[in-house]
Design a protein around this motif. Structure first.
Motif, PDB file in Angstrom:
ATOM      1  N   GLY A 179       0.702  -1.220   0.083  1.00  0.00           N
ATOM      2  CA  GLY A 179       0.185   0.035  -0.017  1.00  0.00           C
ATOM      3  C   GLY A 179       0.786   1.173  -0.068  1.00  0.00           C
ATOM      4  N   GLU A 180       0.617   2.249   0.747  1.00  0.00           N
ATOM      5  CA  GLU A 180       1.447   3.308   1.192  1.00  0.00           C
ATOM      6  C   GLU A 180       2.533   3.311   2.297  1.00  0.00           C
ATOM      7  OE1 GLU A 180      -1.274   6.659   1.589  1.00  0.00           O
ATOM      8  OE2 GLU A 180      -2.210   6.343  -0.457  1.00  0.00           O
ATOM      9  N   MET A 181       2.829   2.042   2.636  1.00  0.00           N
ATOM     10  CA  MET A 181       3.716   1.933   3.845  1.00  0.00           C
ATOM     11  C   MET A 181       5.083   1.678   3.459  1.00  0.00           C
ATOM     12  SD  MET A 181       3.862   1.494   7.244  1.00  0.00           S
ATOM     13  CE  MET A 181       2.164   0.604   7.704  1.00  0.00           C
ATOM     14  N   ASP A 182       5.963   2.424   4.042  1.00  0.00           N
ATOM     15  CA  ASP A 182       7.299   2.443   3.875  1.00  0.00           C
ATOM     16  C   ASP A 182       7.916   1.935   5.434  1.00  0.00           C
ATOM     17  OD1 ASP A 182       7.383   3.023   1.154  1.00  0.00           O
ATOM     18  OD2 ASP A 182       7.203   5.243   1.908  1.00  0.00           O
ATOM     19  N   VAL A 183       8.889   0.822   5.254  1.00  0.00           N
ATOM     20  CA  VAL A 183       9.208   0.329   6.284  1.00  0.00           C
ATOM     21  C   VAL A 183      10.894   0.237   6.475  1.00  0.00           C
ATOM     22  CG1 VAL A 183       9.174  -1.785   7.943  1.00  0.00           C
ATOM     23  CG2 VAL A 183       7.199  -1.244   6.484  1.00  0.00           C
ATOM     24  N   VAL A 184      11.395   0.438   7.517  1.00  0.00           N
ATOM     25  CA  VAL A 184      12.678   0.457   7.936  1.00  0.00           C
ATOM     26  C   VAL A 184      13.098  -0.944   8.338  1.00  0.00           C
ATOM     27  CG1 VAL A 184      14.937   1.336   8.855  1.00  0.00           C
ATOM     28  CG2 VAL A 184      13.413   2.847   8.030  1.00  0.00           C
ATOM     29  N   GLY A 185      13.507  -1.596   7.798  1.00  0.00           N
ATOM     30  CA  GLY A 185      13.973  -3.208   8.379  1.00  0.00           C
ATOM     31  C   GLY A 185      15.327  -3.350   8.641  1.00  0.00           C
ATOM     32  N   MET A 186      15.636  -4.536   9.297  1.00  0.00           N
ATOM     33  CA  MET A 186      16.786  -4.882   9.873  1.00  0.00           C
ATOM     34  C   MET A 186      18.048  -4.770   9.021  1.00  0.00           C
ATOM     35  SD  MET A 186      17.037  -5.665  13.323  1.00  0.00           S
ATOM     36  CE  MET A 186      18.665  -6.352  13.166  1.00  0.00           C
ATOM     37  N   ASN A 187      17.989  -4.822   7.466  1.00  0.00           N
ATOM     38  CA  ASN A 187      19.252  -4.535   6.874  1.00  0.00           C
ATOM     39  C   ASN A 187      19.803  -3.134   7.065  1.00  0.00           C
ATOM     40  OD1 ASN A 187      16.956  -3.704   5.318  1.00  0.00           O
ATOM     41  ND2 ASN A 187      18.009  -3.953   3.444  1.00  0.00           N
ATOM     42  N   PHE A 188      18.704  -2.154   7.494  1.00  0.00           N
ATOM     43  CA  PHE A 188      19.392  -0.975   7.802  1.00  0.00           C
ATOM     44  C   PHE A 188      19.885  -0.898   9.224  1.00  0.00           C
ATOM     45  CE2 PHE A 188      18.827   3.411   9.715  1.00  0.00           C
ATOM     46  CZ  PHE A 188      19.442   4.262   9.018  1.00  0.00           C
ATOM     47  N   LEU A 189      19.086  -1.442  10.102  1.00  0.00           N
ATOM     48  CA  LEU A 189      19.378  -1.118  11.531  1.00  0.00           C
ATOM     49  C   LEU A 189      20.819  -2.104  11.921  1.00  0.00           C
ATOM     50  CD1 LEU A 189      16.017  -1.869  13.207  1.00  0.00           C
ATOM     51  CD2 LEU A 189      17.140   0.311  12.877  1.00  0.00           C
ATOM     52  N   SER A 190      21.094  -3.307  11.214  1.00  0.00           N
ATOM     53  CA  SER A 190      22.435  -3.743  11.281  1.00  0.00           C
ATOM     54  C   SER A 190      23.493  -3.263  10.932  1.00  0.00           C
ATOM     55  CB  SER A 190      21.994  -5.382  10.530  1.00  0.00           C
ATOM     56  OG  SER A 190      22.167  -4.911   9.264  1.00  0.00           O
ATOM     57  N   ARG A 191      23.492  -2.156  10.362  1.00  0.00           N
ATOM     58  CA  ARG A 191      24.404  -1.243   9.713  1.00  0.00           C
ATOM     59  C   ARG A 191      24.737  -0.072  10.759  1.00  0.00           C
ATOM     60  NH1 ARG A 191      23.985  -0.004   3.262  1.00  0.00           N
ATOM     61  NH2 ARG A 191      23.749  -2.156   2.475  1.00  0.00           N
ATOM     62  N   LEU A 192      24.079  -0.075  11.531  1.00  0.00           N
ATOM     63  CA  LEU A 192      24.213   0.822  12.807  1.00  0.00           C
ATOM     64  C   LEU A 192      25.257   0.224  13.870  1.00  0.00           C
ATOM     65  CD1 LEU A 192      20.726   2.127  13.717  1.00  0.00           C
ATOM     66  CD2 LEU A 192      22.358   3.077  11.909  1.00  0.00           C
ATOM     67  N   GLY A 193      25.907   1.196  14.652  1.00  0.00           N
ATOM     68  CA  GLY A 193      26.484   0.685  15.615  1.00  0.00           C
ATOM     69  C   GLY A 193      25.744   0.115  16.802  1.00  0.00           C
ATOM     70  N   SER A 194      24.806   0.629  17.292  1.00  0.00           N
ATOM     71  CA  SER A 194      23.650   0.109  18.060  1.00  0.00           C
ATOM     72  C   SER A 194      22.429   0.531  17.954  1.00  0.00           C
ATOM     73  CB  SER A 194      24.373   0.345  19.611  1.00  0.00           C
ATOM     74  OG  SER A 194      24.283   1.496  19.929  1.00  0.00           O
ATOM     75  N   TRP A 195      21.474  -0.101  18.441  1.00  0.00           N
ATOM     76  CA  TRP A 195      20.051   0.435  18.587  1.00  0.00           C
ATOM     77  C   TRP A 195      19.311  -0.137  19.686  1.00  0.00           C
ATOM     78  CZ3 TRP A 195      15.600  -2.772  17.911  1.00  0.00           C
ATOM     79  CH2 TRP A 195      15.971  -4.212  17.327  1.00  0.00           C
ATOM     80  N   ARG A 196      18.280   0.439  20.600  1.00  0.00           N
ATOM     81  CA  ARG A 196      18.160   0.101  21.512  1.00  0.00           C
ATOM     82  C   ARG A 196      16.523   0.791  22.085  1.00  0.00           C
ATOM     83  NH1 ARG A 196      22.161   2.964  22.807  1.00  0.00           N
ATOM     84  NH2 ARG A 196      21.829   4.735  24.544  1.00  0.00           N
ATOM     85  N   VAL A 197      15.733   0.388  22.912  1.00  0.00           N
ATOM     86  CA  VAL A 197      14.670   1.152  23.226  1.00  0.00           C
ATOM     87  C   VAL A 197      14.919   1.450  24.850  1.00  0.00           C
ATOM     88  CG1 VAL A 197      12.033   0.978  23.665  1.00  0.00           C
ATOM     89  CG2 VAL A 197      13.073  -0.117  21.495  1.00  0.00           C
ATOM     90  N   GLU A 198      14.725   2.718  24.966  1.00  0.00           N
ATOM     91  CA  GLU A 198      14.666   3.286  26.469  1.00  0.00           C
ATOM     92  C   GLU A 198      13.559   3.913  27.048  1.00  0.00           C
ATOM     93  OE1 GLU A 198      18.274   5.488  26.740  1.00  0.00           O
ATOM     94  OE2 GLU A 198      19.535   3.813  26.773  1.00  0.00           O
ATOM     95  N   ARG A 199      12.735   3.645  27.866  1.00  0.00           N
ATOM     96  CA  ARG A 199      11.607   3.968  28.243  1.00  0.00           C
ATOM     97  C   ARG A 199      10.672   4.817  27.130  1.00  0.00           C
ATOM     98  NH1 ARG A 199      15.914   5.318  31.560  1.00  0.00           N
ATOM     99  NH2 ARG A 199      16.252   7.136  30.661  1.00  0.00           N
ATOM    100  N   GLY A 200      10.380   3.821  26.192  1.00  0.00           N
ATOM    101  CA  GLY A 200       9.375   4.489  25.205  1.00  0.00           C
ATOM    102  C   GLY A 200      10.143   5.226  23.940  1.00  0.00           C
TER     103      GLY A 200
END
Length: 201
Positions: A170-191
């Motif tokens: 549809g009109e949805m665009d999604v950032v997936g793991m192939n982008f996130l895995s190129r980062l140094g780190s990613w995490r969720v902190e208190r929302g």
């Protein structure tokens, strides 16, 4: 009817049946039953509309937040922070080949996925041979392959990112793991989703 809508309709019927059975057990007048049913029908209708348009509601809430000075996305050096939206998801303002798009960040998606409209807008030509088969919440869909020259979220940029393209999105665009895995780190902190990188390739 999609699986989501079928669930909403079932929940709506349950919300009508439960108060109706309670009313019948008390043997009220016909007028009381009709007023109660109308009240519950209005509640169910409001909930259905809200759930069906939760993506748009999230966008409106984000726009209101920006006007009030409560930004969903902030940048501090090589760190990007994205607050959780009212719909429970994390939405990033990304630039794909310099074109701005609002994208859902989904760590459960293996690949970054874009709509056909976004692919056309950013100049990505879908390669349909060989096709890609993706398993989604609505079953298996066929997608084409493509590559985005630059993807930028805040201060984080990567190049030559493989993507999948399908009208099923549809009109949805999604950032997936192939982008996130190129980062140094990613995490969720208190929302808040925190994206960090020393060097994004």
């Amino acid at each position: 009817m999609t699986d989501d809508r079928a669930i909403y309709v079932l929940l709506g019927l349950l919300m009508l049946v439960l108060p109706l059975s309670s009313l019948i057990a008390r043997r009220p007048s016909g007028g009381s039953v009709i007023r109660a049913l109308l009240g519950w029908a209005i509640i169910v209708a409001i909930l259905y509309v809200a759930f069906s348009n939760r993506g748009r509601i999230g966008e409106v809430a984000g726009a209101i937040g920006e006007r009030l000075g409560v930004a969903e996305q902030s940048v501090e050096g090589d760190t990007v922070r994205i607050r959780q939206s009212v719909d429970g998801h994390f939405w990033a303002v990304a630039k794909l080949n310099g074109i701005e798009r609002r994208m859902l960040i989904d760590s459960g998606a293996t690949s970054t996925a874009i709509s056909e409209a976004t692919a056309k807008a950013i100049g990505v030509t879908p390669r349909r041979v060989p096709p890609v088969l993706l398993t989604t919440a609505n079953g298996t869909v066929e997608a084409a392959r493509g590559r985005i020259e630059t993807v930028r979220i805040g201060s984080l940029e990567t190049r030559d990112l493989p993507v999948v393209i399908s009208p099923a999105f549809g009109e949805m665009d999604v950032v997936g793991m192939n982008f996130l895995s190129r980062l140094g780190s990613w995490r969720v902190e208190r929302g808040t989703l925190v994206l960090q990188a020393d060097n994004v390739p």
